[in-house]
Design an enzyme around this catalytic site. Structure first.
Site, PDB file in Angstrom:
ATOM      1  N   GLY A 157       0.799  -1.233   0.000  1.00 26.82           N
ATOM      2  CA  GLY A 157       0.000   0.000   0.000  1.00 26.82           C
ATOM      3  C   GLY A 157       0.825   1.274   0.000  1.00 26.82           C
ATOM      4  O   GLY A 157       0.294   2.358   0.268  1.00 26.82           O
ATOM      5  N   SER A 158       2.120   1.185  -0.357  1.00 18.47           N
ATOM      6  CA  SER A 158       2.908   2.428  -0.360  1.00 18.47           C
ATOM      7  C   SER A 158       2.384   3.401  -1.422  1.00 18.47           C
ATOM      8  O   SER A 158       2.439   4.613  -1.232  1.00 18.47           O
ATOM      9  CB  SER A 158       4.392   2.139  -0.567  1.00 18.47           C
ATOM     10  OG  SER A 158       4.652   1.681  -1.868  1.00 18.47           O
ATOM     11  N   ASN A 159       1.857   2.873  -2.513  1.00 19.64           N
ATOM     12  CA  ASN A 159       1.300   3.774  -3.540  1.00 19.64           C
ATOM     13  C   ASN A 159      -0.047   4.352  -3.113  1.00 19.64           C
ATOM     14  O   ASN A 159      -0.385   5.468  -3.488  1.00 19.64           O
ATOM     15  CB  ASN A 159       1.207   3.052  -4.880  1.00 19.64           C
ATOM     16  CG  ASN A 159       2.568   2.965  -5.536  1.00 19.64           C
ATOM     17  OD1 ASN A 159       3.066   3.950  -6.065  1.00 19.64           O
ATOM     18  ND2 ASN A 159       3.196   1.805  -5.460  1.00 19.64           N
ATOM     19  N   MET A 185      -2.821  -7.527  -7.775  1.00 15.69           N
ATOM     20  CA  MET A 185      -2.105  -8.655  -8.367  1.00 15.69           C
ATOM     21  C   MET A 185      -3.046  -9.736  -8.905  1.00 15.69           C
ATOM     22  O   MET A 185      -2.685 -10.922  -8.941  1.00 15.69           O
ATOM     23  CB  MET A 185      -1.125  -9.240  -7.338  1.00 15.69           C
ATOM     24  CG  MET A 185      -0.099  -8.228  -6.830  1.00 15.69           C
ATOM     25  SD  MET A 185       0.785  -7.324  -8.124  1.00 15.69           S
ATOM     26  CE  MET A 185       1.939  -8.581  -8.653  1.00 15.69           C
ATOM     27  N   ARG A 186      -4.232  -9.354  -9.325  1.00 13.59           N
ATOM     28  CA  ARG A 186      -5.162 -10.286  -9.969  1.00 13.59           C
ATOM     29  C   ARG A 186      -5.445  -9.777 -11.385  1.00 13.59           C
ATOM     30  O   ARG A 186      -5.493  -8.559 -11.607  1.00 13.59           O
ATOM     31  CB  ARG A 186      -6.516 -10.370  -9.231  1.00 13.59           C
ATOM     32  CG  ARG A 186      -6.438 -10.534  -7.740  1.00 13.59           C
ATOM     33  CD  ARG A 186      -5.990 -11.890  -7.309  1.00 13.59           C
ATOM     34  NE  ARG A 186      -6.748 -12.985  -7.891  1.00 13.59           N
ATOM     35  CZ  ARG A 186      -6.380 -14.264  -7.778  1.00 13.59           C
ATOM     36  NH1 ARG A 186      -5.284 -14.581  -7.124  1.00 13.59           N
ATOM     37  NH2 ARG A 186      -7.101 -15.218  -8.317  1.00 13.59           N
ATOM     38  N   ASN A 246      -3.879   1.426 -14.229  1.00 17.11           N
ATOM     39  CA  ASN A 246      -3.030   0.469 -13.515  1.00 17.11           C
ATOM     40  C   ASN A 246      -1.596   0.976 -13.466  1.00 17.11           C
ATOM     41  O   ASN A 246      -1.118   1.615 -14.393  1.00 17.11           O
ATOM     42  CB  ASN A 246      -3.062  -0.886 -14.248  1.00 17.11           C
ATOM     43  CG  ASN A 246      -2.202  -1.936 -13.571  1.00 17.11           C
ATOM     44  OD1 ASN A 246      -2.299  -2.125 -12.357  1.00 17.11           O
ATOM     45  ND2 ASN A 246      -1.346  -2.612 -14.328  1.00 17.11           N
ATOM     46  N   SER A 305       5.189   2.499 -15.253  1.00 16.21           N
ATOM     47  CA  SER A 305       4.182   3.025 -16.186  1.00 16.21           C
ATOM     48  C   SER A 305       2.834   3.056 -15.495  1.00 16.21           C
ATOM     49  O   SER A 305       2.518   2.164 -14.705  1.00 16.21           O
ATOM     50  CB  SER A 305       4.032   2.098 -17.407  1.00 16.21           C
ATOM     51  OG  SER A 305       5.264   1.837 -18.037  1.00 16.21           O
ATOM     52  N   ASP A 308      -1.622  -5.657 -19.030  1.00 10.52           N
ATOM     53  CA  ASP A 308      -0.582  -4.621 -19.126  1.00 10.52           C
ATOM     54  C   ASP A 308      -0.398  -4.094 -20.554  1.00 10.52           C
ATOM     55  O   ASP A 308       0.729  -3.810 -20.975  1.00 10.52           O
ATOM     56  CB  ASP A 308       0.771  -5.156 -18.585  1.00 10.52           C
ATOM     57  CG  ASP A 308       0.681  -5.539 -17.122  1.00 10.52           C
ATOM     58  OD1 ASP A 308      -0.101  -4.916 -16.390  1.00 10.52           O
ATOM     59  OD2 ASP A 308       1.394  -6.475 -16.714  1.00 10.52           O
TER      60      ASP A 308
END
Ligand code: GAR
Length: 230
Positions: free
Chosen positions: A43-45, A121-122, A138, A167, A176
């Site tokens: 959760g740093s972002n 991560m899903r 994302n 990105s 992605d």
């Protein structure tokens, strides 16, 4: 002075992180953007987004964090930062579509207009993508289109690239692969391992994600009539 010594002086002055996102004037939104966030990790972002809002840069309210993992540290940060959060455990859903339906219901109930995947991560499906057309973005730790998918930092090291980065991109069904909104480039040092390189990439992610969200927000508000209704 010969050109070569000029160059070496420049390199000495700026030994690392020499390409960073061009951050201009932060746009104001009336009312502020109503953002939902998805996270699976530390959760740093999430915290970087929160800091950008409390410091007056990103004009947004973080309406709801959804985590898919009960042990995810992002929910602890959300609790500390007083961001509403909800656990939607992927293991309780037999299909990706079922999980995404639960996400859509929760985000609609929280009246969010756009969703930021900050370390989710899903793999997501058209159930979520079509509920937020052009409004699902994302964060990925590589310079897309290089190194899609899992372990992007390890992939970059294995490939031996000398520059990598991060990105923020629009989400589409192919993993992605949606249009890039913003990127930052980071040099790979000779002695880097996954941990050291990922740490330098994350420092740039924390600057990039709030800025990319603001950039995308300008587009969302230009298309304001397309706001998704619950
Ligand atoms: C970030 O580095 C992000 O780029 C990566 O997960 C990390 C989450 O960190 N995302 C992906 O790999 C998505 N494919 P955080 O939980 O500390 O924000």
């Amino acid at each position: 002075m010969p050109a070569s010594s000029d160059t070496s002086q420049i390199l000495e002055k700026e030994p690392s992180e020499f390409i960073v996102p061009a951050i201009g004037a932060w746009p104001r939104f009336t009312p502020p953007l109503r953002i939902g966030i998805m996270a699976s990790g530390s959760g740093s972002n999430l915290e970087a987004l929160h800091k950008a809002t409390t410091q007056g840069f990103l004009d947004a309210s973080l309406r709801l964090l959804i985590v898919n993992n009960p042990n995810c540290r992002a929910k602890e940060r959300a609790a500390r930062l007083q961001i509403p959060w909800q656990l939607i455990d992927h293991r309780l859903h037999s299909t990706r579509e079922s999980l995404d339906n639960a996400l859509v219901s929760a985000f609609r109930a929280a009246d969010v207009e756009a969703v930021v995947m900050a370390g989710w991560m899903r793999i997501v499906t058209p159930v979520l993508i079509d509920a937020y057309p052009g409004r699902l973005i994302n964060l990925h730790p590589s310079l897309l289109p290089s190194f899609k998918g899992l372990d992007a930092v390890g992939q970059a090291l294995t490939a031996g690239v000398k520059i990598t980065g991060c990105s923020v991109h629009h989400v589409q069904a192919d993993v992605d692969s949606g249009a890039v909104i913003a990127q930052a480039a980071i040099p790979v040092h000779a002695n880097d391992d996954v941990e050291t390189l990922a740490k330098r990439i994350q420092r740039q992610e924390h600057r990039l994600l709030p800025w990319a969200t603001a950039l995308a927000g300008m587009q969302w508000r230009r298309e304001g009539h397309a706001e998704v209704q619950g």
